[in-house]
Design a protein around this motif. Structure first.
Motif, mmCIF file in Angstrom:
data_model
loop_
_atom_site.group_PDB
_atom_site.id
_atom_site.type_symbol
_atom_site.label_atom_id
_atom_site.label_comp_id
_atom_site.label_asym_id
_atom_site.label_seq_id
_atom_site.Cartn_x
_atom_site.Cartn_y
_atom_site.Cartn_z
ATOM 1 N N ASP A 388 -58.236 35.449 -10.095
ATOM 2 C CA ASP A 388 -58.785 36.705 -10.597
ATOM 3 C C ASP A 388 -57.844 37.268 -11.651
ATOM 4 O OD1 ASP A 388 -59.835 39.189 -11.107
ATOM 5 O OD2 ASP A 388 -60.029 39.794 -9.012
ATOM 6 N N GLY A 389 -58.257 37.142 -12.912
ATOM 7 C CA GLY A 389 -57.418 37.680 -13.974
ATOM 8 C C GLY A 389 -57.983 37.416 -15.351
ATOM 9 N N ILE A 394 -53.772 34.508 -16.868
ATOM 10 C CA ILE A 394 -53.770 33.184 -16.239
ATOM 11 C C ILE A 394 -52.930 32.208 -17.050
ATOM 12 C CG2 ILE A 394 -55.249 31.253 -15.571
ATOM 13 C CD1 ILE A 394 -57.479 33.356 -15.110
ATOM 14 N N ALA A 395 -52.976 32.328 -18.376
ATOM 15 C CA ALA A 395 -52.207 31.424 -19.232
ATOM 16 C C ALA A 395 -50.711 31.679 -19.148
ATOM 17 C CB ALA A 395 -52.684 31.566 -20.678
ATOM 18 N N HIS A 396 -50.313 32.868 -18.687
ATOM 19 C CA HIS A 396 -48.887 33.212 -18.597
ATOM 20 C C HIS A 396 -48.612 33.888 -17.254
ATOM 21 C CE1 HIS A 396 -48.052 32.177 -22.776
ATOM 22 N NE2 HIS A 396 -49.178 32.768 -23.091
ATOM 23 N N ASP A 401 -46.444 40.816 -13.379
ATOM 24 C CA ASP A 401 -47.000 40.508 -12.060
ATOM 25 C C ASP A 401 -48.263 39.657 -12.178
ATOM 26 O OD1 ASP A 401 -48.682 42.369 -13.157
ATOM 27 O OD2 ASP A 401 -48.649 43.758 -11.458
ATOM 28 N N ASN A 402 -48.355 38.854 -13.236
ATOM 29 C CA ASN A 402 -49.518 37.989 -13.429
ATOM 30 C C ASN A 402 -49.661 36.950 -12.325
ATOM 31 O OD1 ASN A 402 -50.034 39.386 -15.757
ATOM 32 N ND2 ASN A 402 -49.356 37.769 -17.142
ATOM 33 N N TYR A 403 -48.580 36.709 -11.560
ATOM 34 C CA TYR A 403 -48.647 35.741 -10.464
ATOM 35 C C TYR A 403 -49.668 36.150 -9.409
ATOM 36 C CZ TYR A 403 -45.223 39.209 -8.860
ATOM 37 O OH TYR A 403 -44.570 40.375 -8.551
ATOM 38 N N ASN A 404 -50.021 37.427 -9.369
ATOM 39 C CA ASN A 404 -50.989 37.898 -8.381
ATOM 40 C C ASN A 404 -52.418 37.466 -8.700
ATOM 41 O OD1 ASN A 404 -49.237 39.253 -6.592
ATOM 42 N ND2 ASN A 404 -49.106 40.995 -8.003
ATOM 43 N N TYR A 463 -42.105 30.937 -7.532
ATOM 44 C CA TYR A 463 -42.645 29.603 -7.806
ATOM 45 C C TYR A 463 -43.296 29.524 -9.191
ATOM 46 C CZ TYR A 463 -45.781 25.585 -7.421
ATOM 47 O OH TYR A 463 -46.446 24.417 -7.647
ATOM 48 N N ASN A 464 -44.048 30.527 -9.564
ATOM 49 C CA ASN A 464 -44.767 30.481 -10.838
ATOM 50 C C ASN A 464 -44.368 31.634 -11.772
ATOM 51 O OD1 ASN A 464 -45.877 32.439 -9.266
ATOM 52 N ND2 ASN A 464 -47.972 31.708 -9.370
#
Length: 593
Positions: A388-389, A394-396, A401-404, A463-464
């Motif tokens: 969900d994003g 998603i590309a970064h 907090d894009n890992y969420n 991790y990401n």
């Protein structure tokens, strides 16, 4: 009396009209001379097609109305250089009342045994451009109904690639266009074969209605309601049209499509199934082996609106694997659409069956190497998969907090990890794998190291993200004799003998380059001996603790504490001589293979 007279009058009128129609059907073919209308018919057809038209024979008939049959008809290209159309027979149905006034008004046309030649030249122009965009001399007559029977369409495209597209034909065509005109709702029926370069032909069947917009409106306002059924279509036949946009070579294989569609090109609903058979994708930068499943099938139910592509359900299956879910693409025409995808596997799948599908090329190198070379087998299941994003998020995933945007969770069982042919395997692994937020978690893991059972909880933090990862872990293991013997050989203690039960607790933390591993080994119930050094019987209190740093390729022992009370028997050598802590600053193990 008035009512009875009305009924009689209505009956007489119907009788008169019926008699006139029957009389026209019987006598009109004898009263009309085809040659008297030949020039006018040819003129009408040539104006309709903007091409020279000729035929060998014509005959007037009554096919539920007045009509002309033309045999051996030929329609030339606009410049007369080649045949655009040849047909065994064309039947043209006429409007009745204008005919009685000696005027020809064409209504329906049916072609039998037609061979139509469509060409796109190197400059991109079609040989039917004048028919698609008519000018003053273009289409003067709109046929109410058009039919093709037992016909063929040849397609030559010289504008694709250096040598053009290999000729494509649609054969055994049965086509009916009924009331397909601007501002009207008509029907379309099509069935045909497309011969393959090798093997059986593809079969195409279309059936539905279409409402064209009124003159002046865009064709994007067209309304379609119909079904399509395509079987055994060659995927590579039209590859030159889209292959340049796909990062791998022609995969071959056949395509089946069964779908329904209702709506406009920019706002519609569709439901159906797509199946790819015997395709083989070679993409070495992503997949380390050719991906060649026997089949790949997708069932879907979707709806498109001005701002949302809503795939309410999608069911994807292939050899040994099936996944179901949904996808929503918000603001798909914008610069940064939002994707909401949810997925789960209805059943389990074996890693051995899907390992060639793993896209190693998009996974970080260390992780990719671990998955490809260490994981040997396992039974997995995806309970929860959520993405969900925005595309930019998603590309970064490493930013902010894009890992969420990503959540993956599911159980694993019967997994096997191998660290070399001489090392004991981690086997019968069972537990839960979770990728949540910025951490990769191993939850409630159990299994065996060789024959030694263990329990494990662990994570890979960050991790990401673009931060350095930490690897916290806690493992409880009951070392058995074969694994202790393997470890003893690594440190050069080949003659160590070990039996009985013991409990070893390992805790680790830190980064890959400076990983800290501590251990607490309770050895009371174990018995072991080393010739000329020590013999420890079962039941004697015994404890080993160590603290170490594990840089790549070596082990640094910061401290080792070995506690064993003195032996009450003088025949037991050395049992009480190592009660003090032993510190080792650096220790390099021998390789185990």
């Amino acid at each position: 009396m008035m009512k009875r007279s009305y009924i009689k009058l209505s009956g007489i009128l119907l009788l008169v009209v019926g008699t006139l129609v029957v009389s026209l059907a019987f006598f009109l073919p004898y009263l009309l001379d085809i040659n008297a209308y030949r020039d006018e018919i040819l003129t009408s057809l040539q104006k309709s097609l903007n091409r020279k038209v000729s035929f060998t024979r014509g005959e007037f008939k009554w096919h539920f109305g007045p009509s002309f049959d033309f045999d051996g008809i030929t329609v030339k290209e606009p410049d007369g250089s080649a045949d655009f159309l040849k047909a065994d027979r064309i039947t043209v149905r006429l409007a009745l009342w204008p005919l009685l006034d000696k005027r020809i008004v064409l209504r329906d046309v049916a072609l039998e045994g037609a061979d139509i030649r469509l060409v796109r030249n190197k400059d991109g122009k079609l040989n039917i451009d004048d028919l698609l965009a008519p000018g003053k001399e273009g289409m003067q007559i709109q046929f109410r109904k058009m039919q093709l029977k037992r016909s063929t369409v040849q397609w030559y495209d010289m504008a694709v690639g250096k040598e053009g597209l290999p000729p494509v034909a649609a054969t055994n065509i049965a086509l009916t266009l009924d009331h397909v005109a601007r501002g009207r709702k008509g029907s379309v029926k099509l069935a045909c074969d497309i011969p393959a370069l090798s093997g059986p032909p593809a079969r195409v069947v279309l059936n539905g209605t279409v409402r064209l917009p009124v003159k002046g409106q865009s064709l994007l306002e067209m309304e379609v309601n119909g079904d399509a059924d395509i079987k055994q279509a060659e995927i590579g036949r039209f590859w030159p049209y889209f292959g340049s946009h796909i990062p791998f070579a022609n995969p071959g294989g056949r395509l089946d499509v069964a779908t329904s569609l209702k709506g406009k090109p920019r706002e519609f609903a569709a439901k159906g199934k797509i199946r790819v058979n015997n395709a083989a994708v070679t993409w070495p930068t992503i997949f380390h082996a050719t991906v060649a499943p026997r089949f790949l099938q997708a069932e879907y139910d979707l709806k498109l609106t001005g701002k949302l592509l809503d795939i309410k359900t999608i069911d994807l299956s292939t050899d040994g694997f099936r996944i179901k879910g949904s996808v929503q693409l918000y603001d798909y025409a914008g610069k940064d659409p939002r994707i909401v995808a949810k997925a789960a596997t209805p059943g389990t799948f074996r890693y051995e069956d899907v390992r060639t599908y793993v896209p190693y090329g998009i996974i970080p190198a260390d992780t990719s190497d671990y998955i490809e070379n260490k994981i040997k087998s396992g039974v997995f299941k995806l309970d929860t998969g959520v993405l969900d994003g925005r595309i930019s998020q998603i590309a970064h995933m490493e930013r902010g907090d894009n890992y969420n945007t990503l959540l993956i969770r599911g159980p694993v069982e019967k997994a096997v990890l191998s660290y070399g042919p001489k090392a004991p395997t981690f086997n019968n692994i069972k537990g839960t794998i979770e990728l949540k937020g910025k951490n990769f978690n191993l939850i409630g893991m159990t299994g065996s190291f060789g024959t030694s059972p263990f329990k494990l909880q662990g994570s890979i933090t960050e991790y990401n993200t673009d931060k350095q990862s930490d690897y916290p872990v806690r493992m409880e293991i009951t070392p058995r004799s074969p694994e202790v013997a393997w470890l003893a050989r690594i440190v050069g203690a080949n003659k160590l003998e070990f039996s009985g039960n013991s409990n070893l607790v390992l805790t680790g933390s830190g980064r890959f380059s400076t990983y800290r591993l501590d251990g607490e080994w309770e050895l009371k119930q174990a018995a072991y001996s080393f010739p000329g050094a020590i013999r420890k019987p079962a039941g004697t209190a015994n404890h080993l603790a160590f603290s170490s740093i594990l840089p790549p390729g070596e082990i640094k022992l910061n401290s080792v504490t070995y506690t064993l009370p003195p032996s009450p028997s003088p025949q037991t050598p050395c049992c009480g001589t190592a009660t003090s802590p032993i510190s080792v600053s650096k220790f390099k193990p021998t390789r185990s293979g």
